[in-house]
Enzyme design. Structure first.
Site, PDB file in Angstrom:
ATOM      1  NE  ARG A  79      30.101 -17.185 -31.634  1.00 35.54           N
ATOM      2  CZ  ARG A  79      31.051 -16.558 -32.276  1.00 35.54           C
ATOM      3  NH1 ARG A  79      31.330 -16.875 -33.538  1.00 35.54           N
ATOM      4  NH2 ARG A  79      31.740 -15.601 -31.715  1.00 35.54           N
ATOM      5  CE1 TYR A 207      29.397 -22.856 -26.198  1.00 29.81           C
ATOM      6  CE2 TYR A 207      29.224 -22.070 -28.454  1.00 29.81           C
ATOM      7  CZ  TYR A 207      29.353 -21.815 -27.109  1.00 29.81           C
ATOM      8  OH  TYR A 207      29.415 -20.526 -26.664  1.00 29.81           O
ATOM      9  N   GLY A 208      26.049 -24.586 -27.518  1.00 29.29           N
ATOM     10  CA  GLY A 208      24.962 -23.616 -27.681  1.00 29.29           C
ATOM     11  C   GLY A 208      25.052 -22.712 -28.900  1.00 29.29           C
ATOM     12  N   GLY A 209      26.176 -22.020 -29.047  1.00 22.01           N
ATOM     13  CA  GLY A 209      26.305 -21.042 -30.135  1.00 22.01           C
ATOM     14  C   GLY A 209      26.176 -21.669 -31.513  1.00 22.01           C
ATOM     15  CE  LYS A 216      26.244 -14.855 -30.880  1.00 22.50           C
ATOM     16  NZ  LYS A 216      26.307 -13.425 -30.576  1.00 22.50           N
ATOM     17  CG  HIS A 236      27.037  -9.241 -32.130  1.00 19.93           C
ATOM     18  ND1 HIS A 236      28.370  -9.541 -32.142  1.00 19.93           N
ATOM     19  CD2 HIS A 236      26.519  -9.944 -31.094  1.00 19.93           C
ATOM     20  CE1 HIS A 236      28.652 -10.377 -31.158  1.00 19.93           C
ATOM     21  NE2 HIS A 236      27.549 -10.636 -30.506  1.00 19.93           N
ATOM     22  CB  SER A 258      32.821 -12.309 -28.588  1.00 19.72           C
ATOM     23  OG  SER A 258      31.891 -12.537 -29.616  1.00 19.72           O
ATOM     24  CB  CYS A 260      34.206  -5.927 -25.716  1.00 21.28           C
ATOM     25  SG  CYS A 260      35.656  -6.151 -26.761  1.00 21.28           S
ATOM     26  N   GLY A 261      32.483  -7.163 -22.764  1.00 21.33           N
ATOM     27  CA  GLY A 261      31.629  -6.743 -21.652  1.00 21.33           C
ATOM     28  C   GLY A 261      30.230  -6.303 -22.030  1.00 21.33           C
ATOM     29  CE  LYS A 262      26.599  -7.472 -27.695  1.00 26.25           C
ATOM     30  NZ  LYS A 262      27.081  -8.696 -28.313  1.00 26.25           N
ATOM     31  CB  THR A 263      26.407  -9.873 -20.539  1.00 22.32           C
ATOM     32  OG1 THR A 263      26.297 -10.619 -21.759  1.00 22.32           O
ATOM     33  CG2 THR A 263      25.294 -10.311 -19.603  1.00 22.32           C
ATOM     34  CG  ASP A 287      24.523 -11.745 -28.201  1.00 25.84           C
ATOM     35  OD1 ASP A 287      25.630 -11.190 -28.233  1.00 25.84           O
ATOM     36  OD2 ASP A 287      24.281 -12.811 -28.810  1.00 25.84           O
ATOM     37  CG  ASN A 378      32.755 -19.984 -24.794  1.00 28.28           C
ATOM     38  OD1 ASN A 378      32.262 -18.882 -24.509  1.00 28.28           O
ATOM     39  ND2 ASN A 378      32.332 -20.696 -25.821  1.00 28.28           N
ATOM     40  NE  ARG A 380      29.286 -18.650 -23.960  1.00 28.77           N
ATOM     41  CZ  ARG A 380      29.154 -17.600 -24.769  1.00 28.77           C
ATOM     42  NH1 ARG A 380      28.108 -16.810 -24.677  1.00 28.77           N
ATOM     43  NH2 ARG A 380      30.080 -17.317 -25.634  1.00 28.77           N
ATOM     44  NE  ARG A 411      39.175  -6.868 -24.561  1.00 24.30           N
ATOM     45  CZ  ARG A 411      39.136  -7.002 -23.234  1.00 24.30           C
ATOM     46  NH1 ARG A 411      40.179  -6.697 -22.497  1.00 24.30           N
ATOM     47  NH2 ARG A 411      38.056  -7.470 -22.639  1.00 24.30           N
ATOM     48  N   GLY A 505      29.921  -0.141 -13.876  1.00 24.77           N
ATOM     49  CA  GLY A 505      28.856   0.834 -13.616  1.00 24.77           C
ATOM     50  C   GLY A 505      29.266   2.257 -13.960  1.00 24.77           C
TER      51      GLY A 505
HETATM   52  C1  OXD Z   1      29.238 -14.383 -28.983  1.00 28.24           C
HETATM   53  C2  OXD Z   1      28.140 -14.803 -28.097  1.00 28.24           C
HETATM   54  O1  OXD Z   1      30.130 -15.191 -29.252  1.00 28.24           O
HETATM   55  O2  OXD Z   1      27.253 -13.970 -27.852  1.00 28.24           O
HETATM   56  O3  OXD Z   1      29.229 -13.235 -29.447  1.00 28.24           O
HETATM   57  O4  OXD Z   1      28.110 -15.962 -27.653  1.00 28.24           O
HETATM   58 MN    MN Z   2      27.329 -12.253 -29.056  1.00 29.07          MN
END
Ligand code: OXD
Ligand code: MN
Length: 596
Positions: A79, A207-209, A216, A236, A258, A260-263, A287, A378, A380, A411, A505
């Protein structure tokens, strides 16, 4: 090839839609226009066409059925926040955290760049819906694009095709999205949003984002603006369902910057003894969350997306087995390593032993011995949510899931404790507004440089951030049964700079406390920054490195650090002038007083 390729039979008689598409075509001058119906045969034809031109490469059909590899231009891998604009009519409505340009000026500039930009290419018309077609949450859009990669990615990330056209009917209420690769020139790369016109124009990127305009651009930037007008929130946030041994399923929504381990949190595998007791996890989203007040006075959430656009490096059978499994079919991999021995993919952290006969993310011969990374950091995967082993049965629900708790996190090496709870809704908005992550010694050189990222929305808020906080405060007044608001920090480090909390976990141990606070009224300790667990209330059984002393340390609040933090917040808030809600200033003052 089916007749759907190379035809320009419109799927609609909606004159406003057709006129707009005609206007864009007049400028971009594509050779043909193709409507994307959503028919699997049409998508397969496009996949074949892209594999023929080298835009995509097929992978091992046995090991990775339906999967393809894509490489973006090396100058176009992430992005671009400095090229992302919110073009509201008044500059002050974009606020101090967004780039702004006058809409008329931006349209003129972009029309100039787009002039003849699709010459020799097909323009695809993708009707797409964010969230389930026909649901009260749904927002519809049309993306025009000259990229088959975008068509196939949108078919994974959103609900597309004929049902969306039928749902739009003759209405003018749809997002107009224009994407063209043009020449992939970084100097002329623009990701421009026109919130008052419900329009997005993205040029010179692949690029995807930047180019999957439902994500987004629509689901956060435009949707946050629409949410303010219409009385809901676009955030978000991941959405996670947690089933306890009594069979009760409760849902949390969590915002993290971004990286910080959301997925990982959205698909976590519970610790062994939790699994034995009967705990289960369900992923609703990783996300984005759209949140509306339900008739019952609770806050209800949907994930408006249909797939996951996740970072590949670091994803492996230990960190996130569910995500890995999700990528095993019908997935588009971008900028990863290609293993030539078996025509599969690889990235740093996938396995300990890298392939020896491989191409790097740029398509060049590569071995790990070169000392260079094979996959782009980055890189994906774009994978259908239905592949996820723990996808929630409520994933396609039209009313969403009721949210028990909202969790913010960043973080932080020292300042933020493992978990604390806000005192009430407005205090929770304050906690979200001061969210931040710190640079670590390993990364930037300077340790502890704080980057504020309010509600993890800094790059994604489509209007003035001060007004956005005001909207949160107004929403709080309207939610009869408010979710409780928490802050977590998985990233506290010890004297040696090592993470103290095991994370992954084991984060369920903290979520369990959060749910007990939200539903069962378990006691907590009142501290200057909020309500904290009694150390005995966090389950640390079967953990090798966390004993009673360690958990006390993780829950420690260093008053001096927090006094400094409040000074830093004051400077940050000063940038928002008179659009800073007075309630947040009051929360800041109250926190300072409690720290005295
Ligand atoms: C981000 C994403 O950058 O989800 O937050 O790709
Ligand atoms: Mn995101």
């Amino acid at each position: 090839m089916t007749s759907s390729i190379g035809t320009d039979n419109p799927m609609t008689t909606n004159t406003r839609m057709l006129n707009w598409i005609g206007d864009v075509a007049k400028i971009a001058k594509p050779t043909s226009i193709v409507w994307i119906t959503g028919d699997p045969g049409q998508l397969e034809d496009l996949r074949n066409e892209a594999c023929g031109t080298g835009e995509l490469e097929r992978l091992n059909e046995e090991l990775l059925p339906g999967c393809v590899l894509h490489r973006s231009n090396p100058n176009d891998v992430a992005r671009v926040e400095d090229r992302t604009f919110i073009c509201s009519h008044k500059k002050e409505n974009a606020g101090p955290t967004n780039n702004w340009m006058d809409p008329a000026e931006m349209y003129a500039k972009l029309n100039g760049i787009l002039e003849g930009g699709m010459t020799g290419r097909t323009m695809y018309v993708i009707p797409f819906s964010m969230s389930v077609v026909g649901s009260p949450f749904a927002k519809y859009g049309i993306e025009l694009t000259d990229s088959i990669y975008v068509v196939l990615s949108m078919a994974i990330m959103t609900r597309i095709g004929k049902p969306v056209i039928d749902a739009i009917g003759d209405s003018d209420d749809f997002t107009r999205g224009v994407h063209s690769k043009v020449k992939l020139d970084p100097q002329d790369r623009y990701i421009a949003h026109f919130p008052e016109d419900n329009t997005i124009i993205s040029l010179n990127s692949g690029y995807g984002g930047n180019v999957l305009l439902g994500k987004k651009c629509l689901a956060l930037r435009l949707a946050s603006f629409l949410g303010k007008q219409e009385g809901w929130l676009a955030e978000h946030m991941l959405i996670l369902g947690i089933e306890n041994p009594q069979g009760e399923v409760r849902y949390v929504a969590a915002a993290f910057p971004s990286a910080c381990g959301k997925t990982n949190l959205a698909m976590l595998i519970p610790p062994a003894h939790y699994i034995k007791e009967g705990w289960k996890i369900y992923c609703v989203g990783d996300d984005i969350a759209w949140l509306r007040i339900g008739e019952d006075g609770r806050l209800w959430a949907v994930n408006p997306e249909f797939g996951f656009f996740g970072v590949a490096p670091g994803t492996n059978a230990k960190t996130n087995p569910n995500a890995l499994e999700t990528t095993k079919k019908n997935t588009i991999f971008t900028n990863v390593v290609k293993n030539l021995d078996d025509n599969t993919v690889w990235w740093e952290g996938l396995t300990d032993i890298p392939p020896t006969n491989a191409l790097n993310w740029k398509g060049e011969p590569w071995t790990a011995a070169s000392g260079e990374k094979g996959a782009h950091p980055n890189s994906r995967f774009t994978a259908p949510a239905e592949n996820c082993p723990c996808v929630s049965p409520e994933f396609n629900s039209t009313k969403g899931v009721p949210i028990s708790a909202i969790i913010f996190g960043g973080r932080r090496a020292k300042t933020a404790p493992l978990v604390y709870q806000s005192r009430d809704w407005n205090h929770g908005v304050f906690v979200g507004s001061i969210m931040a992550s710190e640079t670590t010694a390993a990364k930037e050189g300077a340790v502890g440089v704080v980057r504020r990222d309010p509600m993890a929305m800094l790059p994604f808020c489509g209007y003035h951030m001060g007004d956005y906080w005001g909207h949160w405060i107004e929403m709080g007044k309207k939610i009869k049964h408010q979710p409780k608001i928490f802050n977590v920090n998985w990233f506290r480090t010890n004297e040696q700079g090592k993470f103290i909390w095991p994370g992954f976990g084991d984060n369920l141990r903290v979520l369990e406390w959060i749910l007990k606070r939200s539903h069962d009224g378990i006691d907590a300790v009142d501290t200057p920054i909020g309500m904290m667990p009694n150390p005995k209330d966090i389950d640390i059984s079967h953990l090798d490195d966390v004993n009673d002393d360690v958990i006390r340390d993780l829950l420690n609040v260093d008053v001096d650090l927090w006094k400094q933090e409040m000074e830093n917040v004051k400077d940050f808030y000063a940038g928002f002038g008179d659009r800073l809600p007075k309630e947040l200033m009051e929360e800041l003052n109250a926190t300072e007083n409690r720290l005295k």
